[in-house]
Every structure is written in C-alpha cells, then in structure tokens.
Design an enzyme around this catalytic site. Structure first.
Site, PDB file in Angstrom:
ATOM      1  NE  ARG A 139      -2.571  -1.677   3.094  1.00 32.62           N
ATOM      2  CZ  ARG A 139      -2.562  -3.005   3.191  1.00 32.62           C
ATOM      3  NH1 ARG A 139      -3.150  -3.734   2.278  1.00 32.62           N
ATOM      4  NH2 ARG A 139      -1.985  -3.596   4.208  1.00 32.62           N
ATOM      5  CB  THR A 183       0.105  -5.839   2.452  1.00 36.53           C
ATOM      6  OG1 THR A 183      -0.651  -5.815   3.674  1.00 36.53           O
ATOM      7  CG2 THR A 183       0.125  -7.244   1.885  1.00 36.53           C
ATOM      8  CG  ASP A 323     -11.295 -11.858   8.965  1.00 36.10           C
ATOM      9  OD1 ASP A 323     -10.265 -11.528   9.574  1.00 36.10           O
ATOM     10  OD2 ASP A 323     -11.405 -11.799   7.733  1.00 36.10           O
ATOM     11  CB  CYS A 625      -3.197 -22.905  -5.074  1.00 37.57           C
ATOM     12  SG  CYS A 625      -2.216 -24.394  -4.879  1.00 37.57           S
ATOM     13  CB  CYS A 628      -2.399 -15.759  -5.589  1.00 32.89           C
ATOM     14  SG  CYS A 628      -1.393 -15.042  -4.288  1.00 32.89           S
ATOM     15  CG  MET A 668       4.450 -19.820  -9.238  1.00 34.85           C
ATOM     16  SD  MET A 668       2.804 -20.145  -8.549  1.00 34.85           S
ATOM     17  CE  MET A 668       3.018 -21.833  -7.953  1.00 34.85           C
TER      18      MET A 668
HETATM   19 CA    CA Z   1      -8.138 -11.191   8.640  1.00 33.79          CA
END
Ligand code: CA
Length: 696
Positions: A139, A183, A323, A625, A628, A668
């Site tokens: 970000r 991130t 969450d 997997c 993404c 990957m």
């Molecule tokens: Ca979370």
C-alpha cells in the site's frame, strides 16, 4: 570514513547534479515531522495520508467544481511486470515515488513521468518459498529526510537513498519460519520507521509492530498486540493486563491481532495510534474457549512513539470472532462537539460502526452503524461496549452476519474534508454465513503456511438490494450519512478531497470520478479501462496542479473474489497497469486498454481427470494456492486463471513452475515440499474445475 559521512557526501553530490540538470527538481524540502504535519504544504504529498492527520485533504485549489471536466491525462507511465497496484505515491520536490508489484520502487519526474531510478528488492530470488503467505499488494512507501523506506512482501524493511535509489540498509522484521507477510506502507515519524505484518489466516501467529531507527535500521522498540504464554513471562505490563482477558491455552493458536495497516502518528499529542487485527484463528471458541475480550484484538491502541509503551486503548469488537479487524485508516481532526473543540480520531473499521474517540484519553464519544450491522444492536456509550445480539457467535448453528470479513469498510482510504466536515468512506454492503459445525474445536491444530480460520464461512450475499457498495459522505459529529452514491461492485478505491470541495474516487469498474463533496453530485467521469484499487493524490509543480493515481486492479478481492470479481474482466496480464497523472492542460493520449477479458477454460481431450485425486488436490489447493489463484480455481485478476492455462496439462511444466520456481520472478512461490502425488492431485483438481466450467 564511516557510512554516515559517506552518505552525506553522496547526497551533496547528487544535490549538485540535480540542480545543474533542472531547476524544478532542486531539493529543498526536508521531510521530517514538521513538514509532514504541516497541512499548508501543498505542492508535495509527503506521506501515505498526505499529512500526519491522514485526512487526504489537499489545500490545492486550481482544480475546481467548475473546471474539473477539463481534466485530461498529462502523462502516464506503463508499469512493467505488474498486476495488483494499490499504493499511494509520494511526491517530494518534483519527484514522484511509488511501489508496484513485487515491491519494485520507482522515482519519476512528476511533471513528465520520465524514470529517474528504480529499485527491485528481488522478492522472487530472496524469498521464493515465503511468497505463499499473503499477497503481492503493497500500500505504499515512506520517506524521512533523504531516505525512502520499502517494506517487502517477505518482511524486510529496506532503506534507500531517495536521490538515487541505492540501498542504505535492510533488516528482517519477521521470523522467516512464520507464515507472516507485509503489505502495509511503513510509517516514518520522529526519526523512526514503523512496520507491522499480516498472517492470522496463514498459521498460529502472534501480531506485533516494530519501530526501527530511520538512520541505522536498529530496532527501537516492539509492541506485541496479544499476550504470549504466561510461563515465558510477559514483555510488558500491557501484556500482563491483556492476558487477563484470554482463557485456555490461547498462545498455542498464536492469538493474532496482526496489524497490517492503520497507523497514525499524532504530532500534536505525541502519540502513535495502532489499528489491530482479528483473532488467530477467527473462532474465539478455539483460541479462548471460556470467552473473554481478548485484548488487544480489533482495537485502537495508543502508544508512546518514543518507547512503544502502551498509553490507552479502545476495543472496537470485544471477543472478536468474525474476522473483524481495525486495520483501517485512523483519521485525526479537531471536531466541535456540544460547543467544545475535541481532539478527535475517527475510524470506520470492518465491523460496521463509525467511531469518534477523544484521542487525549481514549474516551469513546460516539459509535453508529454506517451499513447493516447484525452482530450488535448498538453501542452503549456509558460502558463503551457493543450490545451483541443473541446467536451471533454461531453458538449452536450457522448464522448469517453482516458485515462479513471484507467488512463494511476495508483498507481503501477514508478521507476527511475540514471545510465540509464530512468523512468519505468507500463502504461495502456484505454479509457472511459463519458456523463451526463439524470442526473439532478442542482438538484444533494447524500448521504454518496453511489457510485455516477455524470457521466454516460462506458468502452471505449483499445486505442491500440496490447496490453491493456505496461511497458514503458521513457527518462524524451528528453520526449520520449526508449523502451516498451507489456502486455496482464492491471493491472500490480510497478517496481524496480538496479545498475546492471536490471529492475523487476510482472504482472497480475502471472509472475515476469527481463529485461535489458537499452534495455528492457527479461532476466528472473518466474511464481508465481497468479496475482501480488505489487512491488518487494531488500535487502542484510550477503552478500546475496534478491528480495522479495507480491503475491496476488489486487487493484481496482480486485474489479471492470468486466469480463476481472475475466477471469484471480485469484478468491477469490482460490490461496495461499504469501510473496516470491528469491536469487541466493535459494533452497526453492514453493508449486504449484491451476490453475486459474473462479467461476461458482450456479444453483438453488428452487429460483424463481422476476424481479421487482431484478431491485430494482440492484440499491442497484451498489451503494455499487459492490465496492468489482464487477459491475453486476461479482467478479474479492478481494471478492467472489456472483453468485457462496450458501448464497444468503438462506434468513437467507444472513441476517446473510449482516445485522448481520457474516463475518465481513473476511472484509464483516455490513449493519444494510438495511430493509427486500432491503435485499430481493439484493438476487433477485444476483440470476437474476446468472441465466443470466447460460443461456449464
Ligand atoms: Ca483477517
């Protein structure tokens, strides 16, 4: 000569050269707290939310409600090898700096888009196995004086000389054995840089934030968000206090609380506010079986910025089990409430309430619902606690709850305009069905690098018939909506507002819009031909005001969004990812983007699916997997749709990519630990999903 002296001499040399090269690029701004906190500095964009207040309000006034329709592209920069672009660029003295996919950072001339330097931290070479946790979504970056800070996917904090892009120091901020990732944009303040992390879904992890010395990279302090095993001793009094609110053997499950975004430095009060994350695992019955608030999950925690010591907290969701996290922007403003000027902070976290807090002492002033909220009836201001509704903790049966894990609002920036007095929120009308039937709560164990939340969750649909999302203008004092604009899809970008009462927002459908910030009237609509997930910024050079943004569909919805997100057609590699700058005098012509493309599954008569193997592969796929390539192998843009790929058709090609890392430079991950049968099961699962889609 020590490193420090060397650095100073280098800086002077570069300064001299750039002064000779062009007058407009002369270095004059010293990027420190005084500069970042100064709301009047208008030509630059020095920090993530422009100033330390995180308001994303610009005093620039050349672009107005009257002339905004004249905005045209002034220059653009195609970003190579990119997909998910979600970051906020920074502008200092005529140079625009931004981070793109794989954490590649570039400096461009902000008047022309001409590249000055680029820096590639080589995530695919340094940490190919660790890319399996988290996403390729940064970000932003941060600047302090002449240093620029990059936090990489794999947890490194790297300092660059921002005049030439050369690395000054690098430090690892997370244990490489743990499935955590970064991130968030690092945050610079008081000569320090703060970094957090994500990873509650990927393993039994325990969240923390760390501050480093901006000059040396030495650790200054670390604040743990949830307590560890009491037998090991507590790191500080705050952890001792927090441990009183947990039950059972929570430390075996990590506890979570990871703070991946939402940090605000308050230069006025010398406090640092940290928005904290959800529990690890999501289900409180597993991590704290006899209940408890589970501090400091889903909270705003105020810290001493010099020492990292706890000052006060407000927990938005006690005993979080859905969450819900509070990793959303924390915005500072002076608000006049009942005739009294309050130093307030505002936040619209995932759980659907809008919070106004007195930041001098942490007192909750008000909390009201911005969307449909069914986990609580309301907030009791006397106790500063929510009043929960019966059954919401899926005690006996699965239940549909709003908001869901994508929230009423996620990390897409909320802005605040002191002139209109309104906050502008990209909000989402989501719900999720939560349940834990069939899960062994007492015997629950999980490993690192495997997605497992301890909850059976399923999409619950939109909570409104008219639209899945909206742009809301919210009055924080009256705690009510002033206007809203409905949106056709639910993953729209953050907002920017200006002194001319304009409001800008990019949307998932690829349109960049300008609104009247007072009324919500649409004033301008520009189709950029690719979903927008990053917020716009504005800056001014030589008397010309620019509006700039990254265009590149991204974030978790572009990874796990399923068929609804995939139907946008912003598939991997289909459209060009760009940084685009507009001005009122712009004459650049953007090459037309290819139309939306929905990848079609590849037919194959040679590949005979073994459905037993496919079932086994499905579990493998969804444990890693899918992060993404999407649940059910339906990719939503951040990575290729494997049903449409020829690679799974060839055992050799598949092994080369998955186990040998042939595409690690593209993001990957390498899975060296997969055995032959697991590899085969994945191929059969992908082909089974392809065949199923072809049969429809
Ligand atoms: Ca979370």
């Amino acid at each position: 000569m020590n490193k420090q002296e060397n650095f100073v001499i280098l800086s002077f040399a570069t300064l001299f050269l750039s002064t000779v090269a062009t007058v407009t690029l002369a270095q004059s701004t010293v990027v420190n707290d005084e500069a970042i906190a100064n709301s009047d500095q208008s030509g630059n964009w020095l920090a993530y939310g422009r100033t330390h207040s995180e308001q994303r309000f610009s005093p620039l006034n050349q672009i107005t409600r009257e002339n905004v329709t004249n905005l045209q592209p002034d220059w653009y920069f195609p970003v190579p090898n990119s997909r998910s672009l979600v970051s906020t660029p920074l502008v200092v003295d005529g140079v625009i700096y931004f981070i793109a996919s794989l954490n590649v950072v570039r400096a461009l001339d902000a008047t022309s888009g001409e590249e000055i330097w680029s820096f590639n931290p080589q995530v695919g070479q340094v940490a190919p196995e660790r890319m399996r946790a988290g996403w390729d979504n940064s970000r932003g970056i941060s600047i302090w004086e002449n240093k620029l800070f990059v936090a990489t996917w794999d947890g490194r904090l790297i300092s660059l000389d921002r005049t030439n892009g050369e690395q000054l120091w690098s430090t690892q901020t997370i244990d490489p054995e743990l499935a955590m990732y970064v991130t968030g944009a690092p945050k610079a303040f008081k000569g320090k840089v703060l970094v957090g992390n994500g990873g509650t879904e990927n393993g039994p992890n325990r969240g923390y934030v760390t501050a480093y010395d901006a000059n040396t990279g030495e650790q200054a302090w670390r604040f743990w968000i949830v307590p560890g095993n009491p037998a090991d001793g507590f790191e500080d009094e705050a952890m001792e206090m927090a441990a009183e609110t947990w039950t059972g053997e929570w430390w075996r499950h990590g506890g979570g609380g990871n703070s991946w975004h939402g940090w605000t430095y308050d230069a006025e009060l010398n406090q640092l506010y940290i928005g904290t994350g959800n529990g690890s695992p999501w289900n409180r019955k597993i991590r704290s079986p006899d209940g408890g608030d589970n501090l400091f999950l889903d909270s705003i925690v105020a810290l001493d910025p010099d020492s990292g010591e706890y000052l006060w907290h407000h927990q938005n969701t006690p005993g979080e089990t859905w969450d819900y996290n509070s990793n959303m922007d924390i915005v500072l403003a002076d608000l006049v409430i009942d005739g009294e000027t309050i130093k307030a902070l505002m936040q619209a976290p995932k759980n659907g309430f809008f919070y106004v807090i007195n930041r001098e002492n942490g007192e909750l002033l008000s909390a009201e619902k911005i969307t449909e909220v069914t986990w609580a009836s309301h907030y009791d201001i006397e106790t500063a606690r929510p009043v929960e509704l019966p059954g919401v903790r899926y005690e006996t049966e699965a239940i549909r709850i709003s908001p869901g894990p994508i929230g009423a609002h996620s990390w897409h920036a909320m802005s605040f305009n002191p002139n209109t007095g309104l906050a502008y929120i990209p909000s989402i009308h989501s719900s999720t069905i939560y349940g834990d039937q069939g899960i062994d709560l007492e015997g629950f164990e999980r490993e690192q690098w495997r997605l497992n939340t301890g909850v059976n969750s399923m999409p619950g649909g939109n909570t409104r018939d008219d639209a899945p999302a909206s742009l809301q203008a919210w009055d924080p004092i009256r705690q009510e909506q002033v206007w809203e604009v409905l949106a056709d899809s639910n993953w729209n970008a953050g907002t920017l507002t200006t002194a001319t009462n304009l409001l800008f927002q990019g949307r998932a459908d690829g349109h960049l819009l300008a609104y009247d910030a007072e009324t919500g009237e649409e004033l301008w609509d520009y189709d950029l031909g690719l979903g927008i997930s990053a917020p716009p910024i504005t800056y001014q050079i030589d008397g010309k005001q620019y509006l700039a943004l990254l265009v590149g569909w991204g974030g978790s919805m572009a990874a796990l969004g399923g068929s609804a997100a995939a139907e946008q057609g912003w598939s991997y590699g289909a459209q060009e990812r760009r940084l685009v700058a507009f001005s009122l005098e712009g004459t650049a012509v953007l090459p037309r983007q290819p139309p939306p493309l929905i990848p079609q599954p590849l037919p194959s008569s040679d590949f005979i699916v073994n459905f037993d193997l496919a079932e086994q592969g499905g579990q493998e796929f969804n444990g890693t997997c899918s992060m993404c390539h999407g649940g059910g192998a339906i990719a939503a843009g951040i990575a290729p749709d494997l049903r449409a790929s020829g690679i799974p058709l060839s055992r050799e090609a598949f092994e080369n990519v998955v186990r040998n890392g042939a595409l690690s430079d593209n993001g990957m991950p390498i899975y060296k630990d997969l055995n032959d049968e697991q590899l085969e099961s994945l191929r059969h699962y992908i082909r089974a999903q392809a065949e199923a889609a072809l049969a429809q």
